[in-house]
Write an enzyme that holds these catalytic residues in place. Structure first.
Site, mmCIF file in Angstrom:
data_model
loop_
_atom_site.group_PDB
_atom_site.id
_atom_site.type_symbol
_atom_site.label_atom_id
_atom_site.label_comp_id
_atom_site.label_asym_id
_atom_site.label_seq_id
_atom_site.Cartn_x
_atom_site.Cartn_y
_atom_site.Cartn_z
ATOM 1 N N CYS A 31 -5.850 36.757 48.030
ATOM 2 C CA CYS A 31 -4.573 37.487 48.149
ATOM 3 C C CYS A 31 -3.457 36.473 47.928
ATOM 4 O O CYS A 31 -2.783 36.067 48.874
ATOM 5 C CB CYS A 31 -4.450 38.159 49.513
ATOM 6 S SG CYS A 31 -5.872 39.182 49.981
ATOM 7 N N ALA A 32 -3.251 36.063 46.681
ATOM 8 C CA ALA A 32 -2.577 34.799 46.391
ATOM 9 C C ALA A 32 -1.054 34.850 46.275
ATOM 10 O O ALA A 32 -0.394 33.847 46.549
ATOM 11 C CB ALA A 32 -3.159 34.211 45.106
ATOM 12 N N ALA A 33 -0.483 35.945 45.830
ATOM 13 C CA ALA A 33 0.962 35.973 45.531
ATOM 14 C C ALA A 33 1.793 35.678 46.782
ATOM 15 O O ALA A 33 1.404 36.073 47.888
ATOM 16 C CB ALA A 33 1.339 37.336 44.961
ATOM 17 N N PRO A 34 2.922 34.977 46.605
ATOM 18 C CA PRO A 34 3.510 34.471 45.353
ATOM 19 C C PRO A 34 2.990 33.109 44.905
ATOM 20 O O PRO A 34 3.501 32.547 43.942
ATOM 21 C CB PRO A 34 5.001 34.391 45.702
ATOM 22 C CG PRO A 34 5.016 34.058 47.149
ATOM 23 C CD PRO A 34 3.834 34.780 47.755
ATOM 24 N N GLY A 35 2.015 32.553 45.623
ATOM 25 C CA GLY A 35 1.356 31.348 45.140
ATOM 26 C C GLY A 35 1.649 30.075 45.903
ATOM 27 O O GLY A 35 1.253 28.986 45.451
ATOM 28 N N LYS A 90 0.395 28.992 48.864
ATOM 29 C CA LYS A 90 -0.874 28.389 49.317
ATOM 30 C C LYS A 90 -1.754 28.043 48.119
ATOM 31 O O LYS A 90 -2.477 27.048 48.138
ATOM 32 C CB LYS A 90 -1.596 29.350 50.260
ATOM 33 C CG LYS A 90 -0.805 29.696 51.512
ATOM 34 C CD LYS A 90 -1.542 30.712 52.367
ATOM 35 C CE LYS A 90 -0.629 31.294 53.428
ATOM 36 N NZ LYS A 90 0.456 32.148 52.869
ATOM 37 N N ASP A 115 -4.342 39.053 43.012
ATOM 38 C CA ASP A 115 -3.529 39.927 43.855
ATOM 39 C C ASP A 115 -3.510 41.311 43.209
ATOM 40 O O ASP A 115 -3.947 41.486 42.077
ATOM 41 C CB ASP A 115 -2.113 39.376 44.033
ATOM 42 C CG ASP A 115 -1.563 39.672 45.427
ATOM 43 O OD1 ASP A 115 -1.459 38.746 46.245
ATOM 44 O OD2 ASP A 115 -1.256 40.839 45.700
ATOM 45 N N ASP A 135 -6.108 35.129 52.685
ATOM 46 C CA ASP A 135 -4.818 35.208 53.383
ATOM 47 C C ASP A 135 -4.422 36.683 53.385
ATOM 48 O O ASP A 135 -3.714 37.153 52.510
ATOM 49 C CB ASP A 135 -3.773 34.350 52.666
ATOM 50 C CG ASP A 135 -2.460 34.295 53.427
ATOM 51 O OD1 ASP A 135 -2.477 33.937 54.622
ATOM 52 O OD2 ASP A 135 -1.417 34.630 52.838
ATOM 53 N N CYS A 158 -0.052 35.884 58.819
ATOM 54 C CA CYS A 158 1.249 35.480 59.362
ATOM 55 C C CYS A 158 1.642 36.424 60.504
ATOM 56 O O CYS A 158 2.780 36.866 60.601
ATOM 57 C CB CYS A 158 2.321 35.439 58.282
ATOM 58 S SG CYS A 158 2.594 37.011 57.445
#
Length: 473
Positions: free
Chosen positions: A287-291, A293, A311, A357, A410
């Protein structure tokens, strides 16, 4: 009645209906240098359209090219009024008679915030501005008279004392402006003292932090580069590559444009340590966006190997690629994909490392998005918990034996964090929590048991959760 008269009657009825509707609506504000009017427009959009306050603030500042001297006040008024909405309503309640249009109530909140919390703004100035805005936005003078009367009554008589509230949970709910159901949930999970510290911290501005790109500079060079641009900045004592920005907008710096630094909250830098990647590995950021991590992981990989970043939405792939290009990272491969379906898309047990994430309630970032605390409900946690487990189950299928997987959010909700970890481990006996030996010394929980909950008050970061697993096979 003739056809012409019928049409005229309909026109009059329509005009009357429009005037009646306009009485209940604020006239749209156009930027004319009035910061309070702009803040009111943002607050109304947040309330009526469930828009994100942080995005609206940025859009307003960019669209109207608001001067630097006005940006700080606009941000303070918008966030402050949102953060203390429930407290302000508690103060207003004894002075309000009858029904108020919603825009008028927001104007009163905005004005009372200045009176109650901002020492640098004279009380009479806050009242006069409110009256002028009411005259500008309302269709009749009665509204401005009402606003003037309520605010001047408060100036004469003062606001209610919250110490009169006997129940502790209700009292800190009002004092810190968090829904009571959420306060009681926190107290049950963390105890009263930690909860009170958390709620108070949620109303302080977040610290600005940046990450130095290890492919282009070490932390010392990152510091010196920003100092050369006259930024006030210091090292973090928690994460080695993290810098604390005391003053200035790092996104406007040459260091940012050149890819020496990138904007990232300090606590969200922890997953890259927990993942414990090595150059040449095959890694999946689900779940990468916006990048943020993703690029941190690529730096830890020394930009060697394969890092697939997925994503749900196509437009988010552009964000990931832009970040990767600016930082000079070629190892990242963005791809549109629902992480829950990834097990059907990639070969089974084909990744050395996987980061999940996961989507979450976001309760750890209330300082950045104060509207979050008013829009969440108890039902959200159960639905998010199910999505989080589905993502972890999908990642499990793709992880190699002896591979490592990190789950992060988060949020600070126990169901989404501890509850999700417990359910995942129960469903997969060959997975176990893994101590993170390379974690910074300042993160002892992660080093010792592979799992930690960061609270906003811990080191002035976002609330964050990290758990590291290893697949034993």
């Amino acid at each position: 009645m003739s056809k012409i008269k019928t049409e005229k009657k309909r026109e009059r009825q329509a005009a009357h209906a429009e005037r009646k509707a306009n009485k209940k609506k604020a006239k749209p504000a156009i930027w004319d240098g009035n910061v309070r009017d702009a803040a009111l427009t943002i607050l109304l959009s947040v309330d009526q359209n469930q828009a994100y306050s942080n995005l609206l603030l940025h859009q307003t500042i960019e669209k109207y090219k608001i001067d630097k001297k006005d940006r700080g006040l606009l941000t303070e008024l918008t966030y402050g009024t949102l953060q203390y909405k429930m407290t302000l309503d508690f103060y207003l309640e004894p002075y309000v008679r009858g029904k108020l249009d919603e825009w008028v109530r927001w104007l009163l909140r905005l004005s009372l915030y200045q009176i109650a919390y901002l020492d640098k703004i004279p009380d009479h100035a806050a009242v006069n501005e409110a009256v002028e805005i009411a005259k500008h936005r309302a269709r009749h003078r009665g509204v401005s008279a009402t606003v003037n009367g309520i605010l001047r009554s408060i100036l004469r008589e003062g606001v209610r004392d919250t110490t009169s509230i006997k129940d502790d949970a209700t009292r800190i709910s009002i004092e810190t402006s968090h829904p009571e159901w959420l306060v009681r949930r926190y107290i049950e999970g963390f105890g009263f003292e930690k909860t009170e510290d958390l709620l108070i911290e949620n109303n302080f501005p977040p610290l600005q932090t940046v990450r130095v790109n290890s492919m282009k500079a070490d932390t010392t060079k990152g510091l010196e580069t920003l100092w050369a641009e006259e930024y006030s900045v210091k090292r973090s004592s928690t994460i080695p590559e993290c810098l604390h920005i005391i003053e200035g907008q790092p996104a406007r710096s040459k260091a940012f444009a050149d890819g020496i630094i990138t904007i990232q909250d300090e606590s969200s830098m922890i997953p890259a340590y927990a993942l414990d990647v090595k150059p040449g590995m095959r890694v999946f950021d689900m779940c990468a966006a916006p990048g943020g991590k993703t690029t941190h992981i690529a730096e830890k990989m020394n930009n060697e190997g394969e890092l697939i970043a997925t994503d749900l939405h196509q437009h988010k792939m552009k964000l990931i690629q832009q970040n990767a290009d600016r930082l000079g990272l070629s190892v990242i491969k963005p791809e549109v994909l629902d992480g829950r379906k990834a097990k059907d898309h990639f070969e089974k047990e084909s990744f050395d490392r996987i980061l999940v994430d996961a989507p979450c309630s976001g309760l750890g970032v209330i300082r950045r998005k104060p509207d979050i605390k008013y829009t969440k409900s108890v039902e959200d946690f159960a639905s998010l918990h199910a999505i989080q487990l589905d993502l972890l189950d999908s990642a499990y299928e793709l992880l190699k034996v002896q591979g490592k997987m990190v789950y992060s959010t988060c949020t600070i909700d126990k169901m989404e964090n501890d509850g999700t970890v417990e359910a995942f481990l129960a469903n997969h006996p060959d997975m176990e929590l893994a101590p993170v030996e390379n974690a910074p010394e300042a993160l002892p929980q992660l080093r010792e048991n592979g799992m930690m909950q960061v609270f906003p008050q811990d080191f002035n970061s976002d609330g964050f959760f990290v758990a590291a697993f290893v697949k034993k096979g």
